[in-house]
Motif scaffolding. Structure first.
Motif, PDB file in Angstrom:
ATOM      1  N   ARG A 198      10.689  -2.255  -6.679  1.00 23.88           N
ATOM      2  CA  ARG A 198       9.906  -1.705  -5.587  1.00 23.88           C
ATOM      3  C   ARG A 198       9.230  -0.379  -5.928  1.00 23.88           C
ATOM      4  N   SER A 199      10.006   0.675  -6.170  1.00 22.86           N
ATOM      5  CA  SER A 199       9.433   1.997  -6.390  1.00 22.86           C
ATOM      6  C   SER A 199       9.202   2.241  -7.871  1.00 22.86           C
ATOM      7  N   GLY A 200       8.306   3.178  -8.188  1.00 23.01           N
ATOM      8  CA  GLY A 200       8.260   3.644  -9.555  1.00 23.01           C
ATOM      9  C   GLY A 200       6.888   3.673 -10.193  1.00 23.01           C
ATOM     10  N   ARG A 201       6.917   4.027 -11.481  1.00 22.69           N
ATOM     11  CA  ARG A 201       5.702   4.268 -12.263  1.00 22.69           C
ATOM     12  C   ARG A 201       5.356   3.080 -13.161  1.00 22.69           C
ATOM     13  N   ASN A 202       4.065   2.940 -13.449  1.00 24.01           N
ATOM     14  CA  ASN A 202       3.569   2.052 -14.509  1.00 24.01           C
ATOM     15  C   ASN A 202       4.226   0.673 -14.492  1.00 24.01           C
ATOM     16  N   ASN A 203       4.063  -0.032 -13.387  1.00 22.85           N
ATOM     17  CA  ASN A 203       4.730  -1.331 -13.289  1.00 22.85           C
ATOM     18  C   ASN A 203       3.994  -2.401 -14.084  1.00 22.85           C
ATOM     19  N   ARG A 204       4.513  -3.609 -14.028  1.00 14.21           N
ATOM     20  CA  ARG A 204       4.015  -4.687 -14.898  1.00 14.21           C
ATOM     21  C   ARG A 204       2.569  -5.068 -14.605  1.00 14.21           C
ATOM     22  N   GLU A 205       2.058  -4.721 -13.415  1.00 13.06           N
ATOM     23  CA  GLU A 205       0.650  -4.995 -13.124  1.00 13.06           C
ATOM     24  C   GLU A 205      -0.230  -3.771 -13.365  1.00 13.06           C
TER      25      GLU A 205
END
Length: 613
Positions: free
Chosen positions: A162-169
């Motif tokens: 849910r939260s956070g930086r630089n995700n897979r998309e």
């Protein structure tokens, strides 16, 4: 004289207890100033929180949630995932190994509280994992308010969930459950569940949020953007105001549970108005993988029209569908969802589910950590109801929930089912949690429609909304309305379906053909008693239905959207078999069967139908 005094005293005591039992809910107003360092993925926060204690209790401590403390090695979330191994949430582990265990030190989540004050007085506090206990300088008396101020800094974690930086998309920042949030307090006490990976509960609150961030970023959020002409993305004629290369975003929202936002330099923003509905914002990265977002507007428009008509009107002025990059998760006036989709039906399925949480999480704000089946299950029911109309199946189904019923039947065979009554984070198996909360919760409503009739179910859902919108209802509140609308006793059903893993299994045991009639013997091979709709199709293609009530409801179904029926004598729940004689001979019959609508969650349908030959 003594008798009169005793009567008066008893009256006073009874009134006191009546007031003690009256419904109340807490309220809060947040004002936050946030300064983001986008290069380092950190930010500093200042918060003023006006808190109103509407309860009859004097509060000597308060609790805040610090969700991001979960995103680091050896956190309680990490420990729980490691303990579950391959049975845990597949998004939190790979091959049974917790993904949190390998978060680099500089990407661990952190919410570092510098200080907290109450009406200007510095307070003592304890950080207990994802919960902060705060000792008050002065009690908050019933029906009184207090003001908290606090400062903190935070590290935006590597996105695991849910939260956070630089995700897979490729979304830079998904800012959800990102600020110190005061816990809900009600008759059950403080809702201080640790953040282990599931959902949250909170008081209805107003938000005034100012965010300073690099001027190249576009923000999507739940709420009203107060200065669209000064920031990027919302106004074609905007003149971006920047100070030291940072733009200032001003957001407001009233009477929602949580304020969430996301930021990315590549976001585009599209908007449109739903007739008699909200202004909808689509915030996503514009690339080849998100092309289907361009097809969404007419489906979303019809979606809100169907939801407003059947489940109650969406009360907020806006709603934002935001590409957050991880699954789908609902927040106040917005959702964060995966943006990359193969087709419009797949994208709308995600939008329909997360959007429906505006009803069964935001407006009807049940305590999901305690009763996940009421939120996820009712939301799944709404999703199924609407998607069946937005995308009618190529092959006609007996009812809109047939696929969920079949999935449940197949799951039961695995023998790993866990009761829906369990607390959300305390399920031992991730798949079992899904079926207990999403599927059993959805089928709770499907079965009620079968028991009481679809018209009564629709009326129950409307009255539930009318009575409890913008409040915190429980299952007892919903059941009270269902029983009032139907006139039935339904406590037995809720106990079986939610508190146990017992199953429904009826069958046709025997058919005896006589000269002028046919006698069918039905058998209850299961553990959950139910009323039975028994139907036959004649040789000239007419369908005749007989309703066999189950005595524990004490009032019988009078009508149902699935057709007319004749009511037979009731079937006592203690009685294993039941015989019914119909005035048709063998030559006049084509098919005999239990529940032609296939809403009954019978786990073994092989013996439910007989083809007359």
């Amino acid at each position: 004289m003594k008798k009169s005094v005793a009567i008066l005293f008893a009256f006073i005591i009874s009134q006191f207890h009546a007031q003690q039992g009256a419904y109340y809910q807490q309220s809060a107003k947040y004002k936050m100033d946030i300064d983001v360092n986008a290069e380092k993925f950190t930010y500093e926060g200042k918060q003023t929180l006006d808190y109103k204690n509407n309860s009859p209790d004097e509060l000597n401590v308060v609790y805040f949630h610090l969700y991001w403390n979960a995103f680091k090695p050896n956190s309680m979330m990490d420990q729980r995932v490691a303990g579950q191994g391959k049975n845990g949430d597949s998004r939190l582990q790979k091959d049974g190994v917790s993904r949190l265990a390998s978060i680099p030190k500089d990407q661990e989540g952190a919410q570092n509280i510098h200080w907290i004050k109450q009406n200007g007085k510095t307070l003592k506090f304890e950080v207990q994992e994802t919960v902060m206990k705060v000792y008050l300088a002065e009690p908050i008396k019933p029906n009184s308010s207090t003001t908290f101020t606090l400062e903190w800094d935070a590290v935006i974690p590597q996105q695991i969930r849910r939260s956070g930086r630089n995700n897979r998309e490729g979304v830079d920042m998904t800012m959800t459950q990102w600020y110190p949030k005061i816990a809900e307090y009600d008759y059950d006490g403080w809702a201080t569940f640790d953040y282990i990976g599931r959902e949250f509960h909170a008081p209805f609150s107003d938000f005034d949020v100012t965010i300073k961030i690099n001027k190249e970023y576009v923000i999507g959020a739940g709420g009203i953007l107060e200065n669209p002409s000064e920031v990027k993305g919302y106004d074609a004629n905007a003149k971006i105001k920047a100070d030291k290369n940072k733009a200032t975003w001003k957001w407001s929202a009233k009477n929602i549970l949580d304020f969430a936002w996301a930021a990315d330099k590549d976001y585009i923003v599209k908007s449109f108005d739903v007739p008699q509905g909200p202004k909808v914002f689509l915030v996503y990265q514009n690339n080849d993988k998100t092309k289907v977002w361009e097809e969404a507007q007419p489906y979303i428009t019809k979606y809100y029209q169907l939801m407003n008509s059947h489940f109650g009107k969406y009360v907020y002025p806006t709603y934002s569908f935001i590409q957050g990059g991880d699954g789908g998760m609902e927040y106040g006036m917005c959702t964060m969802i995966l943006g990359e989709a193969d087709d419009i039906e797949g994208l709308m399925g995600l939008m329909a589910h997360e959007g429906a949480h505006s009803w069964y999480q935001q407006m009807l704000a049940t305590n999901e950590p305690m009763r996940p089946w009421m939120d996820e299950g009712f939301t799944s029911y709404a999703e199924g109801y609407v998607m069946n109309q937005l995308f009618p199946p190529a092959k006609q189904l007996p009812n809109p929930f047939a696929n969920s019923l079949n999935a449940y039947r197949n799951f039961v065979k695995k023998d790993i089912e866990e009761p829906a009554v369990w607390l959300g984070d305390h399920h031992d198996n991730g798949t079992s949690y899904t079926y207990a909360s999403y599927v059993k919760g959805e089928l709770y409503l499907v079965e009620l429609g079968y028991i009481m009739g679809e018209q009564n179910l629709a009326e129950t859902l409307k009255q539930y909304y009318d009575h409890w919108a913008l409040k915190h209802p429980s299952d007892r509140d919903f059941l009270h309305i269902a029983q009032k609308v139907s006139g039935m006793d339904l406590k037995w059903f809720q106990n079986y379906w939610i508190n146990t893993t017992k199953t429904i299994d009826y069958g046709i045991k025997d058919v005896k053909y006589d000269a002028k009639s046919t006698t069918i013997t039905l058998v209850n091979n299961g553990q959950v008693p139910m009323p039975i709709d028994f139907s036959l199709i004649t040789s000239d293609k007419k369908m005749v239905t007989y309703q066999i009530p189950m005595n524990m409801t004490h009032t019988w179904k009078e009508k149902d959207a699935y057709g007319e029926f004749k009511t037979m004598p009731y079937w006592p729940w203690t009685q294993k078999e039941y015989s019914i004689t119909v005035p048709y001979t063998k030559s006049q019959l084509s098919v005999l069967g239990i529940d032609f609508s296939q809403r009954l969650a019978d786990v073994n349908m092989a013996d439910n139908f007989v083809e007359v030959k």
